[in-house]
Scaffold this motif. Structure first.
Motif, PDB file in Angstrom:
ATOM      1  N   GLY A  89      36.392 -42.175-108.521  1.00 21.35           N
ATOM      2  CA  GLY A  89      37.067 -41.153-109.316  1.00 21.35           C
ATOM      3  C   GLY A  89      38.564 -41.254-109.131  1.00 21.35           C
ATOM      4  O   GLY A  89      39.084 -42.246-108.636  1.00 21.35           O
ATOM      5  N   LEU A  90      39.240 -40.192-109.512  1.00 19.10           N
ATOM      6  CA  LEU A  90      40.698 -40.145-109.454  1.00 19.10           C
ATOM      7  C   LEU A  90      41.266 -41.372-110.159  1.00 19.10           C
ATOM      8  O   LEU A  90      42.120 -42.083-109.677  1.00 19.10           O
ATOM      9  CB  LEU A  90      41.175 -40.066-107.996  1.00 19.10           C
ATOM     10  N   TYR A  91      40.693 -41.609-111.340  1.00 18.06           N
ATOM     11  CA  TYR A  91      41.037 -42.777-112.128  1.00 18.06           C
ATOM     12  C   TYR A  91      42.181 -42.455-113.070  1.00 18.06           C
ATOM     13  O   TYR A  91      42.223 -41.393-113.682  1.00 18.06           O
ATOM     14  CB  TYR A  91      39.812 -43.227-112.934  1.00 18.06           C
ATOM     15  N   GLY A  92      43.092 -43.381-113.171  1.00 16.10           N
ATOM     16  CA  GLY A  92      44.186 -43.207-114.120  1.00 16.10           C
ATOM     17  C   GLY A  92      44.835 -44.530-114.457  1.00 16.10           C
ATOM     18  O   GLY A  92      44.841 -45.460-113.645  1.00 16.10           O
ATOM     19  N   VAL A  93      45.332 -44.611-115.676  1.00 12.38           N
ATOM     20  CA  VAL A  93      46.104 -45.763-116.143  1.00 12.38           C
ATOM     21  C   VAL A  93      47.364 -45.209-116.782  1.00 12.38           C
ATOM     22  O   VAL A  93      47.304 -44.262-117.566  1.00 12.38           O
ATOM     23  CB  VAL A  93      45.312 -46.595-117.179  1.00 12.38           C
ATOM     24  N   LEU A 100      44.664 -51.695-119.893  1.00 11.87           N
ATOM     25  CA  LEU A 100      44.312 -52.196-118.570  1.00 11.87           C
ATOM     26  C   LEU A 100      42.875 -51.837-118.226  1.00 11.87           C
ATOM     27  O   LEU A 100      42.138 -52.629-117.698  1.00 11.87           O
ATOM     28  CB  LEU A 100      45.280 -51.647-117.523  1.00 11.87           C
ATOM     29  N   GLY A 101      42.489 -50.634-118.547  1.00 16.08           N
ATOM     30  CA  GLY A 101      41.097 -50.233-118.513  1.00 16.08           C
ATOM     31  C   GLY A 101      40.452 -50.018-117.168  1.00 16.08           C
ATOM     32  O   GLY A 101      40.838 -50.572-116.155  1.00 16.08           O
ATOM     33  N   ILE A 102      39.432 -49.191-117.207  1.00 14.86           N
ATOM     34  CA  ILE A 102      38.644 -48.859-116.026  1.00 14.86           C
ATOM     35  C   ILE A 102      37.861 -50.084-115.551  1.00 14.86           C
ATOM     36  O   ILE A 102      37.569 -50.221-114.366  1.00 14.86           O
ATOM     37  CB  ILE A 102      37.720 -47.664-116.340  1.00 14.86           C
ATOM     38  N   ALA A 103      37.547 -50.996-116.460  1.00 15.05           N
ATOM     39  CA  ALA A 103      36.786 -52.187-116.083  1.00 15.05           C
ATOM     40  C   ALA A 103      37.514 -53.005-115.028  1.00 15.05           C
ATOM     41  O   ALA A 103      36.903 -53.539-114.109  1.00 15.05           O
ATOM     42  CB  ALA A 103      36.515 -53.041-117.321  1.00 15.05           C
ATOM     43  N   HIS A 104      38.827 -53.105-115.138  1.00 16.94           N
ATOM     44  CA  HIS A 104      39.604 -53.861-114.150  1.00 16.94           C
ATOM     45  C   HIS A 104      39.526 -53.202-112.780  1.00 16.94           C
ATOM     46  O   HIS A 104      39.435 -53.885-111.760  1.00 16.94           O
ATOM     47  CB  HIS A 104      41.057 -53.998-114.605  1.00 16.94           C
ATOM     48  N   SER A 105      39.574 -51.867-112.753  1.00 18.13           N
ATOM     49  CA  SER A 105      39.484 -51.142-111.485  1.00 18.13           C
ATOM     50  C   SER A 105      38.136 -51.380-110.817  1.00 18.13           C
ATOM     51  O   SER A 105      38.062 -51.605-109.610  1.00 18.13           O
ATOM     52  CB  SER A 105      39.683 -49.639-111.716  1.00 18.13           C
ATOM     53  N   ILE A 106      37.070 -51.322-111.612  1.00 15.42           N
ATOM     54  CA  ILE A 106      35.735 -51.563-111.066  1.00 15.42           C
ATOM     55  C   ILE A 106      35.630 -52.993-110.552  1.00 15.42           C
ATOM     56  O   ILE A 106      35.062 -53.251-109.487  1.00 15.42           O
ATOM     57  CB  ILE A 106      34.659 -51.309-112.142  1.00 15.42           C
ATOM     58  N   ILE A 189      22.680 -32.704-110.304  1.00 14.80           N
ATOM     59  CA  ILE A 189      23.311 -33.405-109.187  1.00 14.80           C
ATOM     60  C   ILE A 189      24.253 -32.445-108.494  1.00 14.80           C
ATOM     61  O   ILE A 189      25.105 -31.846-109.144  1.00 14.80           O
ATOM     62  CB  ILE A 189      24.090 -34.658-109.649  1.00 14.80           C
ATOM     63  N   ASP A 190      24.050 -32.254-107.191  1.00 16.72           N
ATOM     64  CA  ASP A 190      24.945 -31.447-106.371  1.00 16.72           C
ATOM     65  C   ASP A 190      25.829 -32.364-105.556  1.00 16.72           C
ATOM     66  O   ASP A 190      25.324 -33.195-104.783  1.00 16.72           O
ATOM     67  CB  ASP A 190      24.137 -30.559-105.407  1.00 16.72           C
ATOM     68  N   ARG A 191      27.142 -32.204-105.708  1.00 20.41           N
ATOM     69  CA  ARG A 191      28.066 -32.984-104.881  1.00 20.41           C
ATOM     70  C   ARG A 191      28.159 -32.386-103.477  1.00 20.41           C
ATOM     71  O   ARG A 191      28.507 -33.077-102.545  1.00 20.41           O
ATOM     72  CB  ARG A 191      29.471 -32.964-105.508  1.00 20.41           C
ATOM     73  N   ASN A 192      27.921 -31.100-103.370  1.00 16.85           N
ATOM     74  CA  ASN A 192      28.081 -30.401-102.097  1.00 16.85           C
ATOM     75  C   ASN A 192      29.488 -30.626-101.539  1.00 16.85           C
ATOM     76  O   ASN A 192      29.679 -30.862-100.349  1.00 16.85           O
ATOM     77  CB  ASN A 192      27.008 -30.811-101.086  1.00 16.85           C
ATOM     78  N   GLY A 193      30.428 -30.571-102.407  1.00 12.66           N
ATOM     79  CA  GLY A 193      31.824 -30.749-102.073  1.00 12.66           C
ATOM     80  C   GLY A 193      32.598 -30.868-103.372  1.00 12.66           C
ATOM     81  O   GLY A 193      32.014 -30.887-104.451  1.00 12.66           O
ATOM     82  N   PRO A 194      33.913 -30.983-103.295  1.00 13.91           N
ATOM     83  CA  PRO A 194      34.706 -31.110-104.515  1.00 13.91           C
ATOM     84  C   PRO A 194      34.598 -32.496-105.125  1.00 13.91           C
ATOM     85  O   PRO A 194      34.346 -33.484-104.439  1.00 13.91           O
ATOM     86  CB  PRO A 194      36.142 -30.835-104.070  1.00 13.91           C
ATOM     87  N   GLU A 195      34.805 -32.557-106.417  1.00 11.57           N
ATOM     88  CA  GLU A 195      34.845 -33.816-107.153  1.00 11.57           C
ATOM     89  C   GLU A 195      35.983 -34.664-106.612  1.00 11.57           C
ATOM     90  O   GLU A 195      37.023 -34.155-106.213  1.00 11.57           O
ATOM     91  CB  GLU A 195      35.062 -33.515-108.636  1.00 11.57           C
ATOM     92  N   LEU A 196      35.800 -35.973-106.616  1.00 18.40           N
ATOM     93  CA  LEU A 196      36.860 -36.876-106.186  1.00 18.40           C
ATOM     94  C   LEU A 196      37.955 -36.868-107.234  1.00 18.40           C
ATOM     95  O   LEU A 196      37.722 -36.936-108.398  1.00 18.40           O
ATOM     96  CB  LEU A 196      36.313 -38.297-106.002  1.00 18.40           C
TER      97      LEU A 196
END
Length: 196
Positions: A89-93, A100-106, A189-196
């Motif tokens: 998470g915490l994705y940004g371009v 540039l895309g999320i694909a490059h990050s993955i 789905i429970d994260r049981n915490g805050p989202e990333l």
């Protein structure tokens, strides 16, 4: 002409204050156009919005931070099953580099995910980003799930809001050490915490 970027993988404790300041500014500029509220968590030198990542993939070019993706290992609960995941998470371009895309990050994160030995990478995105995330299937088998309710806690306890937030986002699952047939089925789905 495509800008040249260099990727830096770093653990959270390797970041200096100057890194946090630069990342906070990057997130304000990247998330701000989607709404002032989205930029608010990044005031000052805070370079995270909810849960703090443990590992970051940061792309730089001649203008500074170009892209970012965070990773946090955690257990999520899918219906009644506890599942270890690497939440992405915490994705940004940066807006001028949209291609540039999320694909490059993955692609940059994939060897790290394999080294960490996690069974799955997991993340959530807005429905408007469905086509973007489906494109990174060329780097591995990616499944996009819809119709799943996600529960997360707020990053800070507030008197004016309930402590739990419910979202209807798209869930992205990338099998890393296991097969997708091992992903637990369930509508919640429970994260049981805050989202990333």
């Amino acid at each position: 002409m495509r800008t040249e970027v260099r990727w830096r993988l770093c653990w959270e404790n390797e970041l200096q204050l100057s890194d946090h300041v630069e990342l906070a500014e990057f997130f304000r500029k990247t998330y701000g156009p989607t709404g002032a509220f989205n930029a608010k968590p990044f005031e000052g030198s805070r370079s995270w919005a909810g849960a703090r990542p443990e590992l970051r993939a940061i792309a730089y070019d001649s203008s500074g931070v170009a892209a970012h993706m965070g990773l946090l290992r955690r257990f999520i609960k899918i219906s009644e099953v506890d599942q270890l995941v690497a939440e992405l998470g915490l994705y940004g371009v940066r807006p001028d580099l949209e291609g540039l895309g999320i694909a490059h990050s993955i692609h940059v994160m994939l060897p790290v995910l394999q080294e960490l030995g996690v069974p799955f990478a997991f993340g959530t995105v807005r429905h408007a980003l469905q086509k973007h995330v489906e494109r990174f299937g060329r780097y591995g088998p990616v499944t996009v799930l819809s119709g799943v309710t996600l529960r997360s806690t707020l990053p800070d306890a507030r008197l004016d809001l309930p402590p739990t937030r419910i979202d209807d986002a798209l869930v992205i699952v990338l099998p890393v050490g296991r097969s997708m047939c091992d992903w637990p089925a369930g509508p919640i789905i429970d994260r049981n915490g805050p989202e990333l």
